[in-house]
Every structure is written in structure tokens, then in C-alpha cells.
Design a protein around this motif. Structure first.
Motif, PDB file in Angstrom:
ATOM      1  N   ASP A  54      72.696  80.068 129.635  1.00 28.52           N
ATOM      2  CA  ASP A  54      72.930  78.643 129.416  1.00 28.52           C
ATOM      3  C   ASP A  54      71.585  78.013 129.103  1.00 28.52           C
ATOM      4  O   ASP A  54      70.702  77.933 129.966  1.00 28.52           O
ATOM      5  N   LEU A  55      71.430  77.579 127.857  1.00 31.76           N
ATOM      6  CA  LEU A  55      70.176  77.009 127.382  1.00 31.76           C
ATOM      7  C   LEU A  55      70.335  75.493 127.279  1.00 31.76           C
ATOM      8  O   LEU A  55      71.243  75.008 126.606  1.00 31.76           O
ATOM      9  N   PHE A  56      69.453  74.761 127.945  1.00 36.64           N
ATOM     10  CA  PHE A  56      69.537  73.299 127.963  1.00 36.64           C
ATOM     11  C   PHE A  56      68.439  72.728 127.068  1.00 36.64           C
ATOM     12  O   PHE A  56      67.255  73.038 127.222  1.00 36.64           O
ATOM     13  N   PHE A  57      68.878  71.879 126.123  1.00 36.49           N
ATOM     14  CA  PHE A  57      67.954  71.325 125.137  1.00 36.49           C
ATOM     15  C   PHE A  57      68.487  69.964 124.688  1.00 36.49           C
ATOM     16  O   PHE A  57      69.660  69.851 124.302  1.00 36.49           O
ATOM     17  N   ALA A  58      67.633  68.951 124.751  1.00 33.83           N
ATOM     18  CA  ALA A  58      68.000  67.601 124.301  1.00 33.83           C
ATOM     19  C   ALA A  58      69.316  67.139 124.928  1.00 33.83           C
ATOM     20  O   ALA A  58      70.208  66.636 124.238  1.00 33.83           O
ATOM     21  N   GLU A  59      69.442  67.352 126.232  1.00 31.75           N
ATOM     22  CA  GLU A  59      70.601  66.926 127.009  1.00 31.75           C
ATOM     23  C   GLU A  59      71.899  67.603 126.575  1.00 31.75           C
ATOM     24  O   GLU A  59      72.993  67.091 126.820  1.00 31.75           O
ATOM     25  N   GLN A  60      71.778  68.757 125.930  1.00 31.63           N
ATOM     26  CA  GLN A  60      72.949  69.533 125.556  1.00 31.63           C
ATOM     27  C   GLN A  60      72.814  70.952 126.090  1.00 31.63           C
ATOM     28  O   GLN A  60      71.703  71.426 126.359  1.00 31.63           O
ATOM     29  N   ARG A  61      73.960  71.618 126.234  1.00 34.01           N
ATOM     30  CA  ARG A  61      73.973  73.003 126.705  1.00 34.01           C
ATOM     31  C   ARG A  61      74.445  73.918 125.581  1.00 34.01           C
ATOM     32  O   ARG A  61      75.432  73.628 124.911  1.00 34.01           O
ATOM     33  N   TYR A  62      73.735  75.012 125.395  1.00 35.19           N
ATOM     34  CA  TYR A  62      74.088  76.018 124.386  1.00 35.19           C
ATOM     35  C   TYR A  62      74.259  77.340 125.120  1.00 35.19           C
ATOM     36  O   TYR A  62      73.356  77.775 125.851  1.00 35.19           O
ATOM     37  N   ARG A  63      75.433  77.998 124.951  1.00 34.98           N
ATOM     38  CA  ARG A  63      75.756  79.198 125.729  1.00 34.98           C
ATOM     39  C   ARG A  63      75.678  80.438 124.842  1.00 34.98           C
ATOM     40  O   ARG A  63      76.398  80.558 123.854  1.00 34.98           O
ATOM     41  N   ILE A  64      74.822  81.370 125.243  1.00 39.46           N
ATOM     42  CA  ILE A  64      74.623  82.611 124.505  1.00 39.46           C
ATOM     43  C   ILE A  64      75.045  83.786 125.379  1.00 39.46           C
ATOM     44  O   ILE A  64      74.533  83.945 126.501  1.00 39.46           O
ATOM     45  N   LEU A  65      75.947  84.603 124.878  1.00 39.46           N
ATOM     46  CA  LEU A  65      76.328  85.835 125.571  1.00 39.46           C
ATOM     47  C   LEU A  65      75.487  86.972 125.007  1.00 39.46           C
ATOM     48  O   LEU A  65      75.502  87.232 123.803  1.00 39.46           O
ATOM     49  N   PHE A  66      74.735  87.630 125.872  1.00 38.33           N
ATOM     50  CA  PHE A  66      73.923  88.768 125.461  1.00 38.33           C
ATOM     51  C   PHE A  66      74.549  90.043 126.022  1.00 38.33           C
ATOM     52  O   PHE A  66      74.533  90.280 127.220  1.00 38.33           O
ATOM     53  N   ASP A  67      75.133  90.833 125.147  1.00 37.09           N
ATOM     54  CA  ASP A  67      75.836  92.070 125.477  1.00 37.09           C
ATOM     55  C   ASP A  67      77.130  91.805 126.250  1.00 37.09           C
ATOM     56  O   ASP A  67      77.375  90.694 126.735  1.00 37.09           O
ATOM     57  N   PRO A 163      64.678  89.052 112.547  1.00 37.85           N
ATOM     58  CA  PRO A 163      64.929  88.030 113.564  1.00 37.85           C
ATOM     59  C   PRO A 163      65.881  86.942 113.056  1.00 37.85           C
ATOM     60  O   PRO A 163      65.900  86.622 111.869  1.00 37.85           O
ATOM     61  N   VAL A 164      66.649  86.377 113.970  1.00 38.96           N
ATOM     62  CA  VAL A 164      67.568  85.281 113.657  1.00 38.96           C
ATOM     63  C   VAL A 164      67.442  84.229 114.757  1.00 38.96           C
ATOM     64  O   VAL A 164      67.453  84.562 115.949  1.00 38.96           O
ATOM     65  N   GLN A 165      67.333  82.972 114.374  1.00 38.32           N
ATOM     66  CA  GLN A 165      67.369  81.900 115.370  1.00 38.32           C
ATOM     67  C   GLN A 165      68.827  81.598 115.673  1.00 38.32           C
ATOM     68  O   GLN A 165      69.621  81.312 114.780  1.00 38.32           O
ATOM     69  N   ILE A 166      69.195  81.671 116.947  1.00 38.45           N
ATOM     70  CA  ILE A 166      70.610  81.553 117.306  1.00 38.45           C
ATOM     71  C   ILE A 166      70.905  80.314 118.142  1.00 38.45           C
ATOM     72  O   ILE A 166      71.988  80.184 118.693  1.00 38.45           O
ATOM     73  N   GLY A 167      69.980  79.440 118.223  1.00 37.54           N
ATOM     74  CA  GLY A 167      70.183  78.214 118.980  1.00 37.54           C
ATOM     75  C   GLY A 167      68.822  77.578 119.183  1.00 37.54           C
ATOM     76  O   GLY A 167      67.799  78.135 118.770  1.00 37.54           O
ATOM     77  N   PRO A 168      68.777  76.412 119.795  1.00 34.89           N
ATOM     78  CA  PRO A 168      67.485  75.770 120.028  1.00 34.89           C
ATOM     79  C   PRO A 168      66.606  76.645 120.920  1.00 34.89           C
ATOM     80  O   PRO A 168      67.022  77.038 122.013  1.00 34.89           O
TER      81      PRO A 168
END
Length: 317
Positions: A54-67, A163-168
């Protein structure tokens, strides 16, 4: 370069579980009260890896599943037990095409109502074999990873070697160059690896070219690096994360170190710890394929940084 304001890393699948480890301000685990309460589902462990960031950036949450673990059984069960919905994931990353890292992906896709971007290296779909010392061949153990089946279930596949940027503030490392003399870890010289693949029509040693890691830039701290198995080596993986992000300071390292396999010399563990000390991370959490000797050695040599990860753990950074 943008930096995340904060992270919560939830270990969905890991080899170990322990309901007796006390909680800390940073790490919360489903403990004995959780497991003994009949209203809750006990957390399951299996020989696989899956982590939710769960990545928090600019008062928003971005959820990344790794594996996604080795089976849907533990992944979906633990997500349900922890109150995490498959529908809430924004992006998925599969570190490489081995079953203990992609096993629950198809079931997770089927549990959603809309597509999910999934990053993999194109070589993740290679036909892969194990050739045992006695000559036994285990055929195409990666056959359950099929592009058509994943796409039919809602995967929006992003096949990338780089490499790929996948979120903030979050990036995949892409292919990881071999720069460290003792990495990638493997059996002693002269003893071939048991892993094989079919590539360009040839049956050859599988060097796992699809191996990648996740790098996240955390405000005021530095890099958080998450690896699957680190087939390219944990130090190589961290150095590639530094190159991709341009951030030198390493705050935390989580994931497999690939040092637990039979035949890997003990001196590789010593050399790895020597390099880790140079990196000076505040948190080191060897998991999954790292091996008991590695966990014991990191704890002994870097006790203040060592974090014993377990299935169900929630780590707030």
C-alpha cells in the motif's frame, strides 16, 4: 523523482508463520488472540511469496501486489482473513515465471470484476524443467502460466524487459545485470544447475532472465527494495534498484535472497552480509528461499536491522 509519503507492506504469503511473536510499533502480526478467536480464519503459510504494498502519495493510496504465492489456496484465504479484497489491487508484478511466485495469480484475476495490469518479463513464459541429480526430469513445471488463460481471466499483460514505473514512486527493476563477483548465487563451480528451459529451440540451463525486483522511493528514508527469489543475487538486485531510481540510500530490503538452496557455498552468505553492511539498510528481511543459515547469519551480524517476516505480518514504514 517522486517519493511515497508512506508504505504499508502486508505479507500475504510466506514460508513461515508464528502467532507468538510480539507486535512492535512498526510490525503487527495476527497473534494468538487472532488465531484462537473462532470468528477469524487462521493465517496459512506455504512455500511461496506474495506481498501487498500500500503506497501512500498525495493523500491517495495505490495498491501493488508483488507475486502471488504457489497456490490460490493460501493467497485468497489470507487476503480474506485480513480483510483485503482482490478488487482493490491497482497493479500486479510477477517477479519471475516460477510457480511459487505466480501460482495464485489466475484465481486472483477470476475473483475480480475488471482487468488488472500485470507486469512480467517476456521470458516468464518459457517452458521450464527440473533435471534431478539422478536424471529424473520434471516436465514443464511452468506450464500453468499461460498468456491466453491469464488474459481471458482479466490480466492486462505488460511484458517488459526493462524498468517500468507502476505507480507514484514505484518501479520494477527490469532485467538485473550481473555485476557482483559472487552473484548470481548458485552451486559450486563445475556442478550444473538443476534448472533447464527451452529457449530459441534449445534445451539449456535456465539462468532466469526474467528475474526482477520492485523498488520504491520513500520520503525521508530512501529505497525500499522487494525481491522475489533474487535469482540474479540480492546485491545485484539492490544495485539495479539504485540505478533505475537514481536513489543511493537503501532503507529496507525484503524478499528472497536465493541463498537457501543445496550446494550454495556458505561463503556466499558471508560475502552477501559483508555487502549488506556496506549498504547500511535500517531494515533487512530475508524471506522465502533465503534459507535458515542466512536468516541466522543476518540476525547475528545485523541484529538491529533484522526483521523476521511471517505470513500475515503488516509492516508500516
Amino acid at each position: 523523482m517522486h517519493f511515497a509519503d508512506g508504505l504499508i507492506i502486508t505479507t500475504l504469503v510466506e514460508n513461515y508463520i508464528d502467532m507468538l511473536i510480539p507486535n512492535t510499533e512498526m510490525v503487527k502480526r495476527p497473534g494468538i488472540a487472532f488465531h484462537f478467536d473462532p470468528r477469524n480464519k487462521p493465517i496459512h503459510a506455504e512455500n511461496g511469496l506474495s506481498m501487498l504494498v500500500d503506497l501512500f502519495f498525495a493523500e491517495q493510496r495505490y495498491r501493488i501486489l508483488f507475486d502471488a504465492g504457489i497456490s490460490h489456496t493460501a493467497l485468497l484465504h489470507n487476503m480474506s482473513a485480513l480483510g483485503i479484497s482482490p478488487k482493490d489491487i491497482d497493479h500486479a508484478v510477477i517477479s519471475h515465471g516460477h510457480p511459487d511466485h505466480y501460482g495464485g495469480l489466475l484465481a486472483l484475476l477470476k475473483a475480480r470484476d475488471y482487468p488488472l495490469p500485470v507486469i512480467l518479463h517476456p521470458s516468464a513464459f518459457l517452458a521450464r524443467y527440473v533435471v534431478a541429480a539422478n536424471g529424473l526430469v520434471i516436465p514443464t513445471y511452468s506450464q500453468s502460466l499461460r498468456k491466453s488463460e491469464l488474459e481471458a481471466a482479466g490480466a492486462s499483460l505488460v511484458l517488459a524487459k526493462g524498468p517500468v514505473q507502476i505507480g507514484p514512486a514505484a518501479f520494477t527493476t527490469g532485467e538485473i545485470p550481473f555485476k557482483v563477483s559472487f552473484e548470481p548465487p548458485g552451486p559450486p563451480a563445475g556442478i550444473p544447475s538443476s534448472l533447464r528451459c527451452v529457449q530459441d529451440g534449445k534445451f539449456e540451463e535456465d539462468k532466469t532472465p526474467d528475474d526482477l525486483a520492485l523498488a520504491i522511493c520513500l520520503k525521508g528514508k530512501g529505497l525500499v527494495v522487494i525481491t522475489g527469489c533474487a535469482h540474479a543475487g540480492i546485491i545485484n538486485s539492490v544495485r539495479q534498484a539504485q540505478t533505475v531510481t537514481g536513489v543511493e540510500e537503501v532503507y529496507a530490503i525484503f524478499g528472497g535472497f536465493h541463498l537457501g538452496f543445496p550446494g550454495i557455498p556458505d561463503e556466499n552468505i558471508e560475502k552477501t552480509i559483508r555487502e549488506l553492511k556496506h549498504l547500511k539498510p535500517a531494515i533487512i528481511s530475508p524471506m522465502h528461499c533465503s534459507g535458515f543459515k542466512t536468516l541466522a547469519a543476518v540476525y547475528s551480524e545485523m541484529p538491529e536491522a533484522f526483521l523476521l517476516n511471517t505470513a500475515g505480518a503488516q509492516i508500516t514504514l
